[in-house]
Scaffold this active site. Structure first.
Site, PDB file in Angstrom:
ATOM      1  N   GLU A 197       0.878  -1.188   0.000  1.00 23.36           N
ATOM      2  CA  GLU A 197       0.000   0.000   0.000  1.00 23.36           C
ATOM      3  C   GLU A 197       0.902   1.221   0.000  1.00 23.36           C
ATOM      4  O   GLU A 197       1.527   1.526   1.017  1.00 23.36           O
ATOM      5  CB  GLU A 197      -0.872   0.011   1.270  1.00 23.36           C
TER       6      GLU A 197
ATOM      7  N   CYS B 285      -2.224   9.076   2.771  1.00 20.31           N
ATOM      8  CA  CYS B 285      -1.894   8.538   1.448  1.00 20.31           C
ATOM      9  C   CYS B 285      -2.982   8.865   0.425  1.00 20.31           C
ATOM     10  O   CYS B 285      -2.703   9.074  -0.738  1.00 20.31           O
ATOM     11  CB  CYS B 285      -1.703   7.035   1.549  1.00 20.31           C
TER      12      CYS B 285
HETATM   13  P1  NAD Z   1       8.455   4.823   4.517  1.00 21.00           P
HETATM   14  O1  NAD Z   1       8.259   4.066   3.265  1.00 21.00           O
HETATM   15  O2  NAD Z   1       9.657   5.657   4.669  1.00 21.00           O
HETATM   16  O3  NAD Z   1       8.492   3.802   5.762  1.00 21.00           O
HETATM   17  C1  NAD Z   1       7.436   2.912   6.025  1.00 21.00           C
HETATM   18  C2  NAD Z   1       7.951   1.773   6.901  1.00 21.00           C
HETATM   19  O4  NAD Z   1       8.902   1.006   6.174  1.00 21.00           O
HETATM   20  C3  NAD Z   1       8.651   2.224   8.173  1.00 21.00           C
HETATM   21  O5  NAD Z   1       8.310   1.337   9.219  1.00 21.00           O
HETATM   22  C4  NAD Z   1      10.133   2.093   7.793  1.00 21.00           C
HETATM   23  O6  NAD Z   1      10.960   1.912   8.919  1.00 21.00           O
HETATM   24  C5  NAD Z   1      10.101   0.863   6.918  1.00 21.00           C
HETATM   25  N1  NAD Z   1      11.196   0.746   5.957  1.00 21.00           N
HETATM   26  C6  NAD Z   1      11.925   1.742   5.395  1.00 21.00           C
HETATM   27  N2  NAD Z   1      12.812   1.229   4.500  1.00 21.00           N
HETATM   28  C7  NAD Z   1      12.625  -0.116   4.492  1.00 21.00           C
HETATM   29  C8  NAD Z   1      13.213  -1.192   3.747  1.00 21.00           C
HETATM   30  N3  NAD Z   1      14.157  -0.982   2.850  1.00 21.00           N
HETATM   31  N4  NAD Z   1      12.752  -2.437   3.967  1.00 21.00           N
HETATM   32  C9  NAD Z   1      11.760  -2.670   4.841  1.00 21.00           C
HETATM   33  N5  NAD Z   1      11.165  -1.697   5.595  1.00 21.00           N
HETATM   34  C10 NAD Z   1      11.603  -0.428   5.408  1.00 21.00           C
HETATM   35  O7  NAD Z   1       7.114   5.656   4.719  1.00 21.00           O
HETATM   36  P2  NAD Z   1       6.749   6.708   5.852  1.00 21.00           P
HETATM   37  O8  NAD Z   1       7.526   7.955   5.616  1.00 21.00           O
HETATM   38  O9  NAD Z   1       6.853   6.063   7.196  1.00 21.00           O
HETATM   39  O10 NAD Z   1       5.184   6.973   5.548  1.00 21.00           O
HETATM   40  C11 NAD Z   1       4.731   7.837   4.579  1.00 21.00           C
HETATM   41  C12 NAD Z   1       4.412   7.114   3.295  1.00 21.00           C
HETATM   42  O11 NAD Z   1       3.458   6.088   3.538  1.00 21.00           O
HETATM   43  C13 NAD Z   1       3.769   8.002   2.257  1.00 21.00           C
HETATM   44  O12 NAD Z   1       4.366   7.772   1.004  1.00 21.00           O
HETATM   45  C14 NAD Z   1       2.320   7.547   2.225  1.00 21.00           C
HETATM   46  O13 NAD Z   1       1.651   7.757   1.030  1.00 21.00           O
HETATM   47  C15 NAD Z   1       2.453   6.119   2.532  1.00 21.00           C
HETATM   48  N6  NAD Z   1       1.171   5.592   3.048  1.00 21.00           N
HETATM   49  C16 NAD Z   1       0.416   4.801   2.227  1.00 21.00           C
HETATM   50  C17 NAD Z   1      -0.830   4.339   2.655  1.00 21.00           C
HETATM   51  C18 NAD Z   1      -1.696   3.465   1.774  1.00 21.00           C
HETATM   52  O14 NAD Z   1      -2.615   2.834   2.286  1.00 21.00           O
HETATM   53  N7  NAD Z   1      -1.463   3.379   0.486  1.00 21.00           N
HETATM   54  C19 NAD Z   1      -1.280   4.686   3.923  1.00 21.00           C
HETATM   55  C20 NAD Z   1      -0.487   5.508   4.728  1.00 21.00           C
HETATM   56  C21 NAD Z   1       0.754   5.946   4.282  1.00 21.00           C
END
Ligand code: NAD
Length: 486
Positions: A258, A292
């Site tokens: 997502e 998001c």
């Molecule tokens: P992010 O992608 O930086 O991090 C999300 C999670 O992934 C965190 O727990 C992080 O520690 C982990 N992570 C980071 N790199 C990783 C890797 N290489 N392997 C595995 N895990 C890893 O996102 P964020 O800044 O925490 O959140 C904001 C983003 O989330 C925005 O882009 C937003 O659109 C998205 N989001 C999407 C939805 C949806 O339902 N589509 C909902 C909420 C947020």
């Protein structure tokens, strides 16, 4: 001076049903984005804890008792989880507002995030009761039993914007399907995850069925790369989703991703302006624009642009920015100083692109601390510009004029993303026709519309797979057919 209460310090993590000292010596400091003060310090998990959690999870599935429980028994445990959440609603709600800065009075504030999870557990328990975990199919080639068995060990990785609810939304369906889950909360918002683990523990979840491993990228990477994890359910940015997809794909892991969005509100000629404006504000600026599915591109007929912009600008200028606990506040701080810099960078890009700044654009002068950015409105935005194409994740809206309906649909679809959207019109029939032409996973008529029984997720760079509804339960299962012959 910053004072930290006992409740905000955590020295142990929850691994397979036991609280224990993690393998890593890293400390996560959680900063209150409204005050810039330290809210708590917690230990973080390390890759060795991922190993241990996977072993516990596998043992729980293979040797029980978790793997042997019937659906009704799993539902009973989750009923106790819901009761525990209910008891701790105010504690949790307060903490989430402090961790994230989401205004308490808004949907993602205290009431929405915490109460919503109780409802979700009930809705999903009912859904699981009626779900076809086992079907018999007969036809001219014989009889078969079609089973949906638990996919196995699930790694659930969540972002910081709706931390508690997102964790429940992933862990509960996975447990209902009979999986064992390892949850990795975001390093920005680990505090509520300790309460999360405590709640499931108190509810009597058997050992091994759940581990909660707060930590950063390394822990996430270890979880994704572990061959003993059969499924990854991830919510976060598109960039990270791509890298998870690459690693998980190499192992043919099951994955639900997502990801980000840049969704459009398509305002038709006949939209009712009185109801339109509050809806645009809520769906574009809710949670300080850190959602998001935020509708951040507002497509308006050129002939109505001035009227809509004037009404929107008047509304936005009246928004109350500040203390997220103030009931009147509608715009709180952004999650971090880094996120504020990113948003400010986009505001500069918007100015350079030639768009007109109608509202905001800076930091609120009256607030000396906290990572605030004023609600910001750009008009006459070119859909090809960065502010219209990139996910900003802050309180920045772009109004983009269109010529005719075809032009509106073309602009809505001219995006790397395809998560959500809305069509505003007095003609619901026409709204549905336009909605059918928009390339996203979800489109609402006259605002964002969500239904826990309907699948939510994105197309294009907004992700793979769906959450909510029977589709989410199915995503935590693996199909198995037993042929019985004629
Ligand atoms: P992010 O992608 O930086 O991090 C999300 C999670 O992934 C965190 O727990 C992080 O520690 C982990 N992570 C980071 N790199 C990783 C890797 N290489 N392997 C595995 N895990 C890893 O996102 P964020 O800044 O925490 O959140 C904001 C983003 O989330 C925005 O882009 C937003 O659109 C998205 N989001 C999407 C939805 C949806 O339902 N589509 C909902 C909420 C947020």
């Amino acid at each position: 001076m910053t004072t930290i209460t006992r409740a905000e310090v955590h020295n142990e993590i929850y691994v397979g049903g036991q609280w224990r000292t993690p393998s890593s010596t890293d400390i996560l400091a959680t900063i209150d984005p409204a005050t810039e003060e330290v809210l708590g310090r917690t230990v973080a998990a390390g890759p060795a804890d991922v190993e241990a959690a996977v072993d516990f999870a596998r043992a729980a599935l293979d040797d029980g008792p978790w793997g042997q429980l019937k659906l009704d028994e799993r539902i009973d445990i989750l009923g106790r989880v819901a009761a525990e959440i209910e008891q701790r609603q105010s504690e949790l709600g307060r903490l989430i507002v402090q961790e994230t800065g989401a205004p308490a009075a808004t949907v993602t504030g205290q009431a929405g995030q915490v109460f919503g999870t109780i409802m979700f557990i009930r809705v999903f328990s009912d859904l699981a009761r009626g779900f076809a975990f086992r079907e018999e199919r007969s036809g001219m080639f014989g009889r078969s039993i079609v089973r949906r068995d638990p996919v196995g060990v699930v790694g659930a990785i969540v972002p910081w914007n709706v931390p508690f609810a997102m964790s429940v939304l992933k862990v509960v369906p996975a447990l209902l399907a009979g999986c064992a889950v390892i949850l990795k909360p975001s390093p920005e918002t680990p505090l509520d995850s300790f309460i999360f683990a405590d709640i499931f523990n108190r509810a009597g979840l058997p050992h091994g069925a759940l581990s909660v491993l707060p930590g950063g990228i390394e822990v996430g990477r270890a979880l994704v790369a572990h061959p003993g994890v059969q499924k990854i359910t991830f919510t976060g940015s598109t960039a990270v989703g791509r890298s998870i997809g690459t690693v998980g794909g190499g192992q043919l892991k099951r994955m639900s991703l997502e990801l980000g969005g840049k969704s459009a509100a398509v305002v038709l000629e006949d939209a009712n302006i009185d109801t339109l404006i509050p809806s645009l504000i809520e769906s574009g600026l809710g949670d300080n624009g850190q959602q998001c599915f935020a509708l951040t591109r507002i497509l308006v007929p050129r002939s109505r642009q001035n009227k809509i912009v004037d009404a929107l600008a008047t509304h936005m200028r009246k928004m109350k920015i500040g203390d997220p606990f103030d009931e009147a506040t509608t715009i709180g701080p952004l999650i971090s100083a880094r996120q504020r810099e990113r948003v400010e960078g986009y505001i500069r890009l918007g100015l350079e692109s030639g768009a007109t700044l109608a509202v905001g654009g800076g930091r609120p002068a009256e607030l000396s601390r906290g990572w605030y950015v004023e609600p910001t409105l750009f008009t006459n935005v070119d859909n090809a510009s960065r502010i219209a194409q990139d996910e900003i994740f802050g309180p920045v809206l772009s109004v983009i004029p269109y010529r005719d309906l075809d032009d509106a649909v073309r602009l809505a679809n001219d995006s790397e993303y395809g998560l959500a959207g809305a069509v505003y019109t007095s003609d619901v029939e026409l709204g549905q026709q336009v909605a059918a032409r928009i390339q996203t996973g979800t489109v609402g008529i006259n605002g964002l519309q969500f239904n826990l029984l309907a699948p939510f997720g994105g197309v294009k760079s907004s992700g793979i797979g769906r959450e909510w509804g029977p589709e989410q339960l199915a995503s935590f299962t693996e199909l198995k057919v037993i042929g019985l012959g004629r």
